[in-house]
Write a protein that holds these residues in place. Structure first.
Motif, PDB file in Angstrom:
ATOM      1  N   GLY A 127      52.384  69.873  29.422  1.00 50.28           N
ATOM      2  CA  GLY A 127      53.826  70.052  29.279  1.00 50.28           C
ATOM      3  C   GLY A 127      54.225  70.839  28.048  1.00 50.28           C
ATOM      4  O   GLY A 127      55.404  71.137  27.849  1.00 50.28           O
ATOM      5  N   LEU A 128      53.246  71.183  27.185  1.00 47.70           N
ATOM      6  CA  LEU A 128      53.579  71.932  25.969  1.00 47.70           C
ATOM      7  C   LEU A 128      53.697  73.426  26.274  1.00 47.70           C
ATOM      8  O   LEU A 128      52.913  73.966  27.048  1.00 47.70           O
ATOM      9  CB  LEU A 128      52.510  71.732  24.896  1.00 47.70           C
ATOM     10  CG  LEU A 128      52.302  70.306  24.371  1.00 47.70           C
ATOM     11  CD1 LEU A 128      51.275  70.322  23.235  1.00 47.70           C
ATOM     12  CD2 LEU A 128      53.614  69.694  23.888  1.00 47.70           C
ATOM     13  N   ALA A 129      54.649  74.078  25.622  1.00 49.73           N
ATOM     14  CA  ALA A 129      54.751  75.532  25.716  1.00 49.73           C
ATOM     15  C   ALA A 129      53.567  76.142  24.969  1.00 49.73           C
ATOM     16  O   ALA A 129      52.954  75.495  24.120  1.00 49.73           O
ATOM     17  CB  ALA A 129      56.074  75.977  25.098  1.00 49.73           C
ATOM     18  N   PRO A 130      53.213  77.406  25.273  1.00 53.59           N
ATOM     19  CA  PRO A 130      52.141  78.025  24.491  1.00 53.59           C
ATOM     20  C   PRO A 130      52.610  78.239  23.053  1.00 53.59           C
ATOM     21  O   PRO A 130      53.799  78.254  22.783  1.00 53.59           O
ATOM     22  CB  PRO A 130      51.928  79.367  25.207  1.00 53.59           C
ATOM     23  CG  PRO A 130      53.155  79.608  26.002  1.00 53.59           C
ATOM     24  CD  PRO A 130      53.782  78.287  26.286  1.00 53.59           C
ATOM     25  N   GLY A 131      51.657  78.402  22.145  1.00 53.19           N
ATOM     26  CA  GLY A 131      52.016  78.606  20.738  1.00 53.19           C
ATOM     27  C   GLY A 131      51.051  77.859  19.850  1.00 53.19           C
ATOM     28  O   GLY A 131      49.844  77.865  20.089  1.00 53.19           O
ATOM     29  N   VAL A 132      51.592  77.208  18.829  1.00 55.51           N
ATOM     30  CA  VAL A 132      50.776  76.446  17.886  1.00 55.51           C
ATOM     31  C   VAL A 132      50.948  74.956  18.154  1.00 55.51           C
ATOM     32  O   VAL A 132      52.071  74.450  18.155  1.00 55.51           O
ATOM     33  CB  VAL A 132      51.181  76.756  16.424  1.00 55.51           C
ATOM     34  CG1 VAL A 132      50.430  75.851  15.453  1.00 55.51           C
ATOM     35  CG2 VAL A 132      50.949  78.227  16.114  1.00 55.51           C
ATOM     36  N   VAL A 161      50.045  66.672  18.806  1.00 52.25           N
ATOM     37  CA  VAL A 161      49.234  65.700  19.534  1.00 52.25           C
ATOM     38  C   VAL A 161      48.757  64.664  18.525  1.00 52.25           C
ATOM     39  O   VAL A 161      48.153  65.013  17.505  1.00 52.25           O
ATOM     40  CB  VAL A 161      48.012  66.361  20.194  1.00 52.25           C
ATOM     41  CG1 VAL A 161      47.220  65.319  20.975  1.00 52.25           C
ATOM     42  CG2 VAL A 161      48.434  67.513  21.099  1.00 52.25           C
ATOM     43  N   VAL A 162      49.053  63.404  18.771  1.00 47.27           N
ATOM     44  CA  VAL A 162      48.609  62.337  17.875  1.00 47.27           C
ATOM     45  C   VAL A 162      47.507  61.554  18.585  1.00 47.27           C
ATOM     46  O   VAL A 162      47.745  60.924  19.619  1.00 47.27           O
ATOM     47  CB  VAL A 162      49.776  61.421  17.477  1.00 47.27           C
ATOM     48  CG1 VAL A 162      49.304  60.296  16.576  1.00 47.27           C
ATOM     49  CG2 VAL A 162      50.872  62.230  16.767  1.00 47.27           C
ATOM     50  N   CYS A 163      46.289  61.646  18.045  1.00 49.28           N
ATOM     51  CA  CYS A 163      45.161  60.945  18.655  1.00 49.28           C
ATOM     52  C   CYS A 163      45.136  59.486  18.211  1.00 49.28           C
ATOM     53  O   CYS A 163      45.578  59.152  17.113  1.00 49.28           O
ATOM     54  CB  CYS A 163      43.849  61.607  18.249  1.00 49.28           C
ATOM     55  SG  CYS A 163      43.681  63.287  18.874  1.00 49.28           S
ATOM     56  N   LEU A 206      61.143  64.129  15.211  1.00 51.20           N
ATOM     57  CA  LEU A 206      60.477  63.395  16.284  1.00 51.20           C
ATOM     58  C   LEU A 206      61.216  63.593  17.607  1.00 51.20           C
ATOM     59  O   LEU A 206      60.622  63.499  18.679  1.00 51.20           O
ATOM     60  CB  LEU A 206      60.447  61.906  15.910  1.00 51.20           C
ATOM     61  CG  LEU A 206      59.669  60.953  16.800  1.00 51.20           C
ATOM     62  CD1 LEU A 206      58.191  61.315  16.813  1.00 51.20           C
ATOM     63  CD2 LEU A 206      59.827  59.514  16.300  1.00 51.20           C
ATOM     64  N   PHE A 207      62.513  63.875  17.538  1.00 51.60           N
ATOM     65  CA  PHE A 207      63.303  64.056  18.757  1.00 51.60           C
ATOM     66  C   PHE A 207      63.310  65.510  19.240  1.00 51.60           C
ATOM     67  O   PHE A 207      63.833  65.812  20.301  1.00 51.60           O
ATOM     68  CB  PHE A 207      64.749  63.586  18.535  1.00 51.60           C
ATOM     69  CG  PHE A 207      64.822  62.176  18.047  1.00 51.60           C
ATOM     70  CD1 PHE A 207      64.321  61.137  18.819  1.00 51.60           C
ATOM     71  CD2 PHE A 207      65.350  61.880  16.802  1.00 51.60           C
ATOM     72  CE1 PHE A 207      64.361  59.834  18.365  1.00 51.60           C
ATOM     73  CE2 PHE A 207      65.395  60.575  16.347  1.00 51.60           C
ATOM     74  CZ  PHE A 207      64.895  59.548  17.123  1.00 51.60           C
ATOM     75  N   HIS A 208      62.754  66.404  18.419  1.00 46.70           N
ATOM     76  CA  HIS A 208      62.765  67.819  18.801  1.00 46.70           C
ATOM     77  C   HIS A 208      61.390  68.335  19.201  1.00 46.70           C
ATOM     78  O   HIS A 208      61.270  69.149  20.085  1.00 46.70           O
ATOM     79  CB  HIS A 208      63.245  68.685  17.634  1.00 46.70           C
ATOM     80  CG  HIS A 208      64.554  68.266  17.091  1.00 46.70           C
ATOM     81  ND1 HIS A 208      64.792  68.089  15.753  1.00 46.70           N
ATOM     82  CD2 HIS A 208      65.713  67.957  17.706  1.00 46.70           C
ATOM     83  CE1 HIS A 208      66.034  67.710  15.580  1.00 46.70           C
ATOM     84  NE2 HIS A 208      66.607  67.617  16.745  1.00 46.70           N
ATOM     85  N   LEU A 209      60.388  67.891  18.449  1.00 43.82           N
ATOM     86  CA  LEU A 209      59.046  68.449  18.633  1.00 43.82           C
ATOM     87  C   LEU A 209      58.343  67.695  19.764  1.00 43.82           C
ATOM     88  O   LEU A 209      58.162  66.483  19.680  1.00 43.82           O
ATOM     89  CB  LEU A 209      58.265  68.276  17.328  1.00 43.82           C
ATOM     90  CG  LEU A 209      56.887  68.932  17.272  1.00 43.82           C
ATOM     91  CD1 LEU A 209      57.033  70.458  17.260  1.00 43.82           C
ATOM     92  CD2 LEU A 209      56.132  68.471  16.030  1.00 43.82           C
ATOM     93  N   LEU A 230      55.813  65.756  21.825  1.00 44.97           N
ATOM     94  CA  LEU A 230      54.748  64.892  21.321  1.00 44.97           C
ATOM     95  C   LEU A 230      53.822  64.487  22.463  1.00 44.97           C
ATOM     96  O   LEU A 230      54.283  64.091  23.531  1.00 44.97           O
ATOM     97  CB  LEU A 230      55.384  63.635  20.712  1.00 44.97           C
ATOM     98  CG  LEU A 230      54.467  62.455  20.397  1.00 44.97           C
ATOM     99  CD1 LEU A 230      53.570  62.779  19.202  1.00 44.97           C
ATOM    100  CD2 LEU A 230      55.298  61.199  20.099  1.00 44.97           C
ATOM    101  N   VAL A 231      52.528  64.603  22.197  1.00 46.42           N
ATOM    102  CA  VAL A 231      51.515  64.153  23.153  1.00 46.42           C
ATOM    103  C   VAL A 231      50.733  63.022  22.505  1.00 46.42           C
ATOM    104  O   VAL A 231      50.321  63.127  21.351  1.00 46.42           O
ATOM    105  CB  VAL A 231      50.541  65.305  23.519  1.00 46.42           C
ATOM    106  CG1 VAL A 231      49.438  64.815  24.446  1.00 46.42           C
ATOM    107  CG2 VAL A 231      51.307  66.474  24.155  1.00 46.42           C
TER     108      VAL A 231
END
Lengths: 263, 263
Positions: B100-105, B134-136, B155-158, B160-161
């Motif tokens: 679900g993440l867009a490409p990028g960093v 991504v938080v492992c 936290l509400f914008h970025l 999160l996986v």
């Protein structure tokens, strides 16, 4: 012990005595490494000292530092740290005059209040190879125990200037041909756009209010770290880190102007 | 109130309910702005609410959020913040899958433990325009109340996986042609030397131990932020900030490779 407590908890006691307390094995070890003027070292006689802590005590003794055991429980009562440390040291101030800084990048704190931010900026500025840091009155005390911890030993490496008034400092920097650059949340030029030639002084302001308007009006340049995404702003310590490391990057890549400092 | 307390203080309660508590007017306001799934809002009926706090309560009501007053003193007993806040909200998780993440960093946290560091990295990554974080498992919980505060609304914008195993994640990223890059304290190439083409994932490790050796051995690249001066190291949140903003700088200056994400 009375003195330890005063030096830990009272800014005026620290500045009156020109001495502060560094808590913990790592920070005291960094002070020894840097040849900081350690007046005395105290260790918790009730604690089971780690081999590293014992080594620090021995090194201090070997360099002529007076070492005192504290009875069990005393350190906990005195300490500022939440996790009481097995040792601490009273260390003399070693701030310098502005004229004592090497040319390069100088970080100036105007009203940066949070001790963690002040310590974090000292650590980052040191790691980015800044020439020194100037802490103006109104900012958090660089010798606050929380700041000493957050600086992770960099307080002993990075030359520190204590200044009274930011406007007076600005004039003194200009007289020395040091460019004055203010970091502002909005409206400055992109910090990465180039054109910031050393020697320069980077001014950072209060966490909430930023730099005072009358000061920004008189600085040579204003820079902004562009914020992407939905983030509202960047913490002042993060912004200082980003700008200092960008200047370090340019210095490494040779794109910065050659350093020179007049008079 | 029992639930608020559990959600604030117990990670397993948060992850069982897939809900957490955001404390304070600013953070709850950011949640409303971002359209976060707010389940309920609680305010301190004993406090003299600021106009901003009242406005947040009214906005929440207007968008259909259930609003509950808490009797005087209840918020203080429940709260995590040292300074009790006049309001808080229970908010549902909105983590996404890696796909679900867009490409990028993408920033990956492996064993970054300190809640302030996790929150600070979320804030910086968002401000630097990262595609997600991504938080492992093994890292600090991104929904810890200290982390929520430190993220300052990011936290509400970025996106999160939540990931289980870093090695599994590495394989999944490689399968998606995302370059995997580890940040190491020593021995990596200069992060500013170029050659980091997006899409890429930046892995950051534990505050003391760094990234696990078996993982670094399998990553595509290792980078280091060069440390000048006598500084021993850079805090992991500072290092993440420096690298993310360098990538943002290159994106702005057009020197990064064009973005593409396969498959």
């Amino acid at each position: 012990v009375q003195r330890l407590r005063r030096l830990l908890h009272q800014k005026h006691a620290r500045h009156g005595d020109r001495a502060f307390v560094a808590e913990g094995t790592k920070v005291v070890s960094a002070a020894l490494d840097a040849g900081a003027p350690i007046e005395a070292l105290y260790f918790d006689a009730g604690a089971d000292l780690s081999p590293t802590a014992v080594a620090v005590v021995e090194r201090a003794r070997a360099t002529g530092v007076r070492v005192f055991p504290l009875a069990a429980g005393v350190m906990e009562r005195v300490a500022d740290a939440v996790t009481p440390q097995p040792l601490c040291a009273v260390i003399g101030f070693s701030d310098v005059a502005l004229s004592g800084l090497a040319p390069g990048v100088v970080v100036v704190l105007v009203d940066v209040r949070d001790p963690g931010n002040v310590g974090g900026i000292i650590r980052s500025a040191d790691a980015a190879g800044a020439a020194g840091i100037v802490v103006c009155e109104g900012s958090g005390d660089p010798y606050n125990p929380k700041t000493v911890r957050a600086s992770a030993g960099s307080l002993f490496h990075l030359p520190l200037v204590l200044a009274a008034d930011p406007e007076e400092l600005r004039r003194e920097l200009s007289a020395r041909a040091v460019a004055t650059v203010g970091a502002v949340a909005h409206g400055g030029v992109d910090y990465a756009a180039g054109g910031l030639d050393e020697p320069l002084a980077l001014f950072f302001g209060n966490e909430a209010a930023g730099l005072p308007a009358d000061l920004t009006a008189r600085l040579d340049h204003l820079v902004t770290v562009p914020i992407a995404g939905g983030a509202e702003s960047l913490n002042v310590a993060m912004a200082a880190t980003v700008i200092c490391f960008e200047l370090a990057r340019r210095r490494r890549s040779g794109s910065a102007a050659p350093l020179s400092m007049t008079p």
